[in-house]
Design a protein around this motif. Structure first.
Motif, PDB file in Angstrom:
ATOM      1  N   ASP A  24       0.838  -1.211   0.000  1.00 32.18           N
ATOM      2  CA  ASP A  24       0.000   0.000   0.000  1.00 32.18           C
ATOM      3  C   ASP A  24       0.867   1.253   0.000  1.00 32.18           C
ATOM      4  N   GLY A  25       1.871   1.271   0.868  1.00 36.10           N
ATOM      5  CA  GLY A  25       2.753   2.428   0.959  1.00 36.10           C
ATOM      6  C   GLY A  25       3.531   2.657  -0.323  1.00 36.10           C
ATOM      7  N   GLN A  26       4.043   1.586  -0.884  1.00 32.92           N
ATOM      8  CA  GLN A  26       4.810   1.698  -2.122  1.00 32.92           C
ATOM      9  C   GLN A  26       3.941   2.288  -3.233  1.00 32.92           C
ATOM     10  N   GLU A  27       2.750   1.744  -3.400  1.00 33.13           N
ATOM     11  CA  GLU A  27       1.856   2.239  -4.459  1.00 33.13           C
ATOM     12  C   GLU A  27       1.369   3.652  -4.160  1.00 33.13           C
ATOM     13  N   GLY A  28       1.040   3.905  -2.899  1.00 37.28           N
ATOM     14  CA  GLY A  28       0.544   5.223  -2.526  1.00 37.28           C
ATOM     15  C   GLY A  28       1.592   6.310  -2.712  1.00 37.28           C
ATOM     16  N   PHE A  29       2.815   6.044  -2.274  1.00 30.36           N
ATOM     17  CA  PHE A  29       3.875   7.042  -2.426  1.00 30.36           C
ATOM     18  C   PHE A  29       4.231   7.258  -3.894  1.00 30.36           C
ATOM     19  N   GLN A  30       4.198   6.211  -4.675  1.00 26.59           N
ATOM     20  CA  GLN A  30       4.479   6.386  -6.102  1.00 26.59           C
ATOM     21  C   GLN A  30       3.401   7.262  -6.742  1.00 26.59           C
ATOM     22  N   LYS A  31       2.158   6.996  -6.397  1.00 21.95           N
ATOM     23  CA  LYS A  31       1.058   7.801  -6.935  1.00 21.95           C
ATOM     24  C   LYS A  31       1.186   9.262  -6.500  1.00 21.95           C
ATOM     25  N   LEU A  32       1.504   9.471  -5.218  1.00 24.24           N
ATOM     26  CA  LEU A  32       1.693  10.836  -4.730  1.00 24.24           C
ATOM     27  C   LEU A  32       2.851  11.520  -5.443  1.00 24.24           C
ATOM     28  N   GLY A  33       3.937  10.791  -5.609  1.00 26.03           N
ATOM     29  CA  GLY A  33       5.090  11.352  -6.300  1.00 26.03           C
ATOM     30  C   GLY A  33       4.762  11.778  -7.718  1.00 26.03           C
ATOM     31  N   ASN A  34       3.869  11.056  -8.340  1.00 20.38           N
ATOM     32  CA  ASN A  34       3.470  11.392  -9.708  1.00 20.38           C
ATOM     33  C   ASN A  34       2.465  12.538  -9.760  1.00 20.38           C
ATOM     34  N   GLU A  35       1.701  12.753  -8.691  1.00 19.85           N
ATOM     35  CA  GLU A  35       0.640  13.767  -8.705  1.00 19.85           C
ATOM     36  C   GLU A  35       1.024  15.093  -8.082  1.00 19.85           C
ATOM     37  N   ILE A  36       1.927  15.067  -7.121  1.00 29.49           N
ATOM     38  CA  ILE A  36       2.228  16.294  -6.381  1.00 29.49           C
ATOM     39  C   ILE A  36       3.102  17.227  -7.223  1.00 29.49           C
ATOM     40  N   LYS A  37       2.886  18.504  -7.078  1.00 28.57           N
ATOM     41  CA  LYS A  37       3.605  19.494  -7.889  1.00 28.57           C
ATOM     42  C   LYS A  37       4.956  19.891  -7.296  1.00 28.57           C
ATOM     43  N   ASP A  38       5.038  19.999  -5.987  1.00 29.47           N
ATOM     44  CA  ASP A  38       6.262  20.412  -5.317  1.00 29.47           C
ATOM     45  C   ASP A  38       7.376  19.401  -5.616  1.00 29.47           C
ATOM     46  N   GLU A  39       8.458  19.880  -6.229  1.00 26.39           N
ATOM     47  CA  GLU A  39       9.532  18.979  -6.682  1.00 26.39           C
ATOM     48  C   GLU A  39      10.234  18.253  -5.533  1.00 26.39           C
ATOM     49  N   SER A  40      10.456  18.936  -4.420  1.00 24.61           N
ATOM     50  CA  SER A  40      11.143  18.258  -3.311  1.00 24.61           C
ATOM     51  C   SER A  40      10.252  17.170  -2.714  1.00 24.61           C
ATOM     52  N   LEU A  41       8.942  17.442  -2.608  1.00 18.71           N
ATOM     53  CA  LEU A  41       8.023  16.412  -2.118  1.00 18.71           C
ATOM     54  C   LEU A  41       7.895  15.270  -3.121  1.00 18.71           C
ATOM     55  N   LYS A  42       7.891  15.603  -4.382  1.00 20.53           N
ATOM     56  CA  LYS A  42       7.826  14.581  -5.432  1.00 20.53           C
ATOM     57  C   LYS A  42       8.992  13.603  -5.276  1.00 20.53           C
ATOM     58  N   ARG A  43      10.198  14.140  -5.132  1.00 15.10           N
ATOM     59  CA  ARG A  43      11.387  13.288  -4.952  1.00 15.10           C
ATOM     60  C   ARG A  43      11.285  12.465  -3.667  1.00 15.10           C
ATOM     61  N   TYR A  44      10.808  13.107  -2.607  1.00 13.90           N
ATOM     62  CA  TYR A  44      10.668  12.417  -1.333  1.00 13.90           C
ATOM     63  C   TYR A  44       9.722  11.222  -1.467  1.00 13.90           C
TER      64      TYR A  44
END
Length: 152
Positions: A24-44
């Motif tokens: 769940d975490g792996q998929e959720g974080f990948q999805k967030l990384g793809n959707e979020i605009k802030d570049e530092s959060l995206k990388r995180y």
């Protein structure tokens, strides 16, 4: 003391529940990384997705060493719900705050899975690995919560 096969069965069941949470975490974080605009959060978030995959691999290796090779890879219904709910909130204008709120809820679920696992009888090396992984997840939770609170 438990019969070895019962102990192994409990260890397998426990690790599978944690593995589902990590999926769940792996998929959720990948999805967030793809959707979020802030570049530092995206990388995180993308890095955290990879970290969850690593944690999962570590636990699957333990199961493989115990002779268990058929490892279901699906995640949990709650994880699927949180990802869908986050997408819906974002679609209705929730923005990054809604995404981060969903990530925090997912981290709460991961912490719960680990804490539940640690209440069970497990071999010391498995327990130590879970404690180490939980410490990382708790730090990640705090980071996500701080990021969420900064975007109210």
């Amino acid at each position: 003391m438990s019969h070895p096969s019962n102990t192994l069965k409990e260890e397998e069941e426990t690790l599978r529940l944690v593995i589902d949470s990590l999926i769940d975490g792996q998929e959720g974080f990948q999805k967030l990384g793809n959707e979020i605009k802030d570049e530092s959060l995206k990388r995180y978030f993308l890095a955290e997705s990879l970290k969850r995959a690593q944690f999962r691999g570590d636990l699957e290796t333990i199961l493989h060493q115990e002779g268990i090779h058929d490892i279901k890879e699906s995640g949990t219904a709650a994880g699927t719900f949180y990802r869908a709910w986050g997408t819906l909130k974002t679609a209705f204008g929730g923005g990054e705050h809604a995404l981060l709120e969903t990530a925090e809820q997912g981290e709460d679920e991961a912490k719960k899975a680990y804490k539940d696992a640690l209440t069970r009888e497990l071999p010391l090396p498995v327990r130590q690995l879970l404690v180490s992984q939980l410490a990382h997840i708790e730090a990640s939770h705090d980071f996500v919560k701080t990021a969420r609170d900064s975007r109210k």
